[in-house]
Write a protein that holds these residues in place. Structure first.
Motif, PDB file in Angstrom:
ATOM      1  N   PHE A   1      91.950  46.404  79.237  1.00 12.72           N
ATOM      2  CA  PHE A   1      91.504  47.612  79.732  1.00 12.72           C
ATOM      3  C   PHE A   1      90.032  47.830  80.226  1.00 12.72           C
ATOM      4  O   PHE A   1      89.482  46.838  80.042  1.00 12.72           O
ATOM      5  CB  PHE A   1      91.658  48.516  78.284  1.00 12.72           C
ATOM      6  CG  PHE A   1      90.949  47.923  77.130  1.00 12.72           C
ATOM      7  CD1 PHE A   1      89.531  48.213  77.020  1.00 12.72           C
ATOM      8  CD2 PHE A   1      91.648  47.381  76.266  1.00 12.72           C
ATOM      9  CE1 PHE A   1      88.956  47.711  75.748  1.00 12.72           C
ATOM     10  CE2 PHE A   1      90.993  46.623  75.097  1.00 12.72           C
ATOM     11  CZ  PHE A   1      89.691  46.989  74.854  1.00 12.72           C
ATOM     12  N   ASN A   2      89.955  48.611  80.813  1.00 13.59           N
ATOM     13  CA  ASN A   2      88.419  49.151  81.164  1.00 13.59           C
ATOM     14  C   ASN A   2      87.978  50.222  80.591  1.00 13.59           C
ATOM     15  O   ASN A   2      88.325  51.617  80.511  1.00 13.59           O
ATOM     16  CB  ASN A   2      88.727  49.684  82.794  1.00 13.59           C
ATOM     17  CG  ASN A   2      87.449  50.044  83.145  1.00 13.59           C
ATOM     18  OD1 ASN A   2      86.259  49.554  82.789  1.00 13.59           O
ATOM     19  ND2 ASN A   2      87.332  50.188  84.761  1.00 13.59           N
ATOM     20  N   ALA A   3      87.022  49.826  79.681  1.00 21.54           N
ATOM     21  CA  ALA A   3      86.245  51.087  78.854  1.00 21.54           C
ATOM     22  C   ALA A   3      85.200  51.157  79.845  1.00 21.54           C
ATOM     23  O   ALA A   3      84.072  50.163  80.031  1.00 21.54           O
ATOM     24  CB  ALA A   3      85.719  50.268  77.424  1.00 21.54           C
TER      25      ALA A   3
ATOM     26  N   ASN B   1      87.954  47.547  97.811  1.00 20.37           N
ATOM     27  CA  ASN B   1      88.753  48.897  97.496  1.00 20.37           C
ATOM     28  C   ASN B   1      89.812  48.391  96.640  1.00 20.37           C
ATOM     29  O   ASN B   1      90.608  47.601  96.926  1.00 20.37           O
ATOM     30  CB  ASN B   1      89.096  49.631  98.629  1.00 20.37           C
ATOM     31  CG  ASN B   1      88.110  50.579  99.294  1.00 20.37           C
ATOM     32  OD1 ASN B   1      87.162  49.802  99.875  1.00 20.37           O
ATOM     33  ND2 ASN B   1      88.221  51.691  98.972  1.00 20.37           N
ATOM     34  N   SER B   2      89.773  48.881  95.420  1.00 14.96           N
ATOM     35  CA  SER B   2      91.127  48.627  94.604  1.00 14.96           C
ATOM     36  C   SER B   2      92.198  49.489  94.638  1.00 14.96           C
ATOM     37  O   SER B   2      93.373  49.115  94.633  1.00 14.96           O
ATOM     38  CB  SER B   2      90.891  48.602  93.179  1.00 14.96           C
ATOM     39  OG  SER B   2      90.190  49.810  92.577  1.00 14.96           O
TER      40      SER B   2
ATOM     41  N   CYS C   1      93.062  48.318  86.746  1.00 16.33           N
ATOM     42  CA  CYS C   1      92.008  48.204  85.909  1.00 16.33           C
ATOM     43  C   CYS C   1      92.125  46.802  85.172  1.00 16.33           C
ATOM     44  O   CYS C   1      91.108  45.950  85.139  1.00 16.33           O
ATOM     45  CB  CYS C   1      91.821  49.257  84.894  1.00 16.33           C
ATOM     46  SG  CYS C   1      90.969  50.763  85.718  1.00 16.33           S
ATOM     47  N   GLN C   2      92.955  46.468  84.779  1.00 15.84           N
ATOM     48  CA  GLN C   2      93.518  45.140  83.894  1.00 15.84           C
ATOM     49  C   GLN C   2      93.099  44.109  84.973  1.00 15.84           C
ATOM     50  O   GLN C   2      92.366  43.045  84.652  1.00 15.84           O
ATOM     51  CB  GLN C   2      94.755  45.018  83.220  1.00 15.84           C
ATOM     52  CG  GLN C   2      95.011  46.041  82.457  1.00 15.84           C
ATOM     53  CD  GLN C   2      96.562  45.887  81.862  1.00 15.84           C
ATOM     54  OE1 GLN C   2      97.580  45.276  82.377  1.00 15.84           O
ATOM     55  NE2 GLN C   2      96.806  46.718  81.066  1.00 15.84           N
ATOM     56  N   ARG C   3      93.439  43.939  86.277  1.00 22.85           N
ATOM     57  CA  ARG C   3      93.130  43.045  86.916  1.00 22.85           C
ATOM     58  C   ARG C   3      91.815  42.860  87.501  1.00 22.85           C
ATOM     59  O   ARG C   3      91.323  41.906  87.832  1.00 22.85           O
ATOM     60  CB  ARG C   3      94.241  43.191  88.344  1.00 22.85           C
ATOM     61  CG  ARG C   3      95.842  42.800  87.933  1.00 22.85           C
ATOM     62  CD  ARG C   3      96.596  42.706  89.183  1.00 22.85           C
ATOM     63  NE  ARG C   3      97.874  42.411  88.680  1.00 22.85           N
ATOM     64  CZ  ARG C   3      99.155  42.977  89.063  1.00 22.85           C
ATOM     65  NH1 ARG C   3      98.946  44.037  89.340  1.00 22.85           N
ATOM     66  NH2 ARG C   3     100.126  42.246  88.603  1.00 22.85           N
ATOM     67  N   ALA C   4      91.349  44.354  87.710  1.00 23.69           N
ATOM     68  CA  ALA C   4      90.185  44.495  88.308  1.00 23.69           C
ATOM     69  C   ALA C   4      88.910  43.549  87.354  1.00 23.69           C
ATOM     70  O   ALA C   4      88.062  43.060  87.675  1.00 23.69           O
ATOM     71  CB  ALA C   4      89.616  45.785  88.959  1.00 23.69           C
TER      72      ALA C   4
ATOM     73  N   ARG D   1      85.266  49.118  93.411  1.00 22.10           N
ATOM     74  CA  ARG D   1      84.893  48.267  92.538  1.00 22.10           C
ATOM     75  C   ARG D   1      83.470  47.742  92.979  1.00 22.10           C
ATOM     76  O   ARG D   1      83.585  46.795  94.064  1.00 22.10           O
ATOM     77  CB  ARG D   1      85.886  47.225  92.052  1.00 22.10           C
ATOM     78  CG  ARG D   1      87.221  48.020  91.662  1.00 22.10           C
ATOM     79  CD  ARG D   1      87.416  48.594  90.371  1.00 22.10           C
ATOM     80  NE  ARG D   1      88.708  49.159  90.219  1.00 22.10           N
ATOM     81  CZ  ARG D   1      89.323  49.587  89.225  1.00 22.10           C
ATOM     82  NH1 ARG D   1      88.479  49.386  88.136  1.00 22.10           N
ATOM     83  NH2 ARG D   1      90.290  50.136  88.869  1.00 22.10           N
ATOM     84  N   GLY D   2      82.699  47.959  92.253  1.00 24.57           N
ATOM     85  CA  GLY D   2      81.304  47.249  92.595  1.00 24.57           C
ATOM     86  C   GLY D   2      80.860  46.138  91.654  1.00 24.57           C
ATOM     87  O   GLY D   2      81.248  46.104  90.544  1.00 24.57           O
ATOM     88  N   PHE D   3      80.499  44.882  91.961  1.00 22.53           N
ATOM     89  CA  PHE D   3      80.334  44.022  91.365  1.00 22.53           C
ATOM     90  C   PHE D   3      79.081  42.988  92.069  1.00 22.53           C
ATOM     91  O   PHE D   3      78.830  43.277  93.158  1.00 22.53           O
ATOM     92  CB  PHE D   3      81.378  42.999  91.314  1.00 22.53           C
ATOM     93  CG  PHE D   3      82.042  42.361  92.637  1.00 22.53           C
ATOM     94  CD1 PHE D   3      81.622  41.346  93.117  1.00 22.53           C
ATOM     95  CD2 PHE D   3      82.868  43.225  93.426  1.00 22.53           C
ATOM     96  CE1 PHE D   3      82.089  40.791  94.446  1.00 22.53           C
ATOM     97  CE2 PHE D   3      83.291  42.938  94.578  1.00 22.53           C
ATOM     98  CZ  PHE D   3      83.188  41.556  95.092  1.00 22.53           C
ATOM     99  N   CYS D   4      78.653  42.186  91.273  1.00 26.28           N
ATOM    100  CA  CYS D   4      77.366  41.443  91.570  1.00 26.28           C
ATOM    101  C   CYS D   4      78.052  40.090  92.640  1.00 26.28           C
ATOM    102  O   CYS D   4      78.840  39.285  91.972  1.00 26.28           O
ATOM    103  CB  CYS D   4      76.704  40.826  90.639  1.00 26.28           C
ATOM    104  SG  CYS D   4      75.455  39.712  90.886  1.00 26.28           S
TER     105      CYS D   4
END
Length: 131
Positions: free
Chosen positions: A40-42, A61-62, A32-35, A68-71
């Motif tokens: 952290f990922n809240a 895919n992580s 999560c930290q990298r992604a 992981r979805g992103f724009c």
């Protein structure tokens, strides 16, 4: 009934959920930290069918089971999706009103950055949270 809305930095992607989240947690794992590009990922966890997403979304895919979805235009990380469990975790920072995020625990704290102080009284788990 709560209404959660948000989107990416450039506005190309929007999402909403009109139900309460399954849970609201803070993950401190290295993936999560990298992604997320942060300590952290809240995130707010919803059932996939309870979230409507509009606009173009890219995914990677992580892990074999987690996308992981992103724009694709601005790169904003919006969610993590685990199809095998039917869940989607929306990043709290992408909410229009991030103050709606009310965490209920911290997990993977064994990977927590040493400068992050957890003094909020919430439960903490060194690894995965209990089922």
């Amino acid at each position: 009934m709560a209404k959660y809305e948000g989107g990416c930095l450039c506005g190309a992607v929007r999402y909403k959920a009109e139900v309460e989240p399954v849970n609201e947690r803070v993950c401190h794992c290295r993936i999560c930290q990298r992604a997320i590009g942060a300590a952290f990922n809240a995130r707010l966890l919803f059932r996939i069918d309870d979230v409507t997403i509009e606009g173009p979304v890219a995914a990677i895919n992580s892990t074999p089971d987690l996308k992981r979805g992103f724009c694709p235009a601005c790169g904003t990380t919006l969610f993590s999706r685990r199809d095998s469990r039917g869940i989607l975790g929306v990043t709290s920072g992408s909410l229009d009103d991030p103050s709606l995020f009310k965490p209920d625990m911290h997990f993977w704290t064994a990977s927590k950055q040493p400068w992050v102080m957890l003094d909020d009284g919430l439960p903490q788990y060194e690894g995965a949270p209990p089922a």
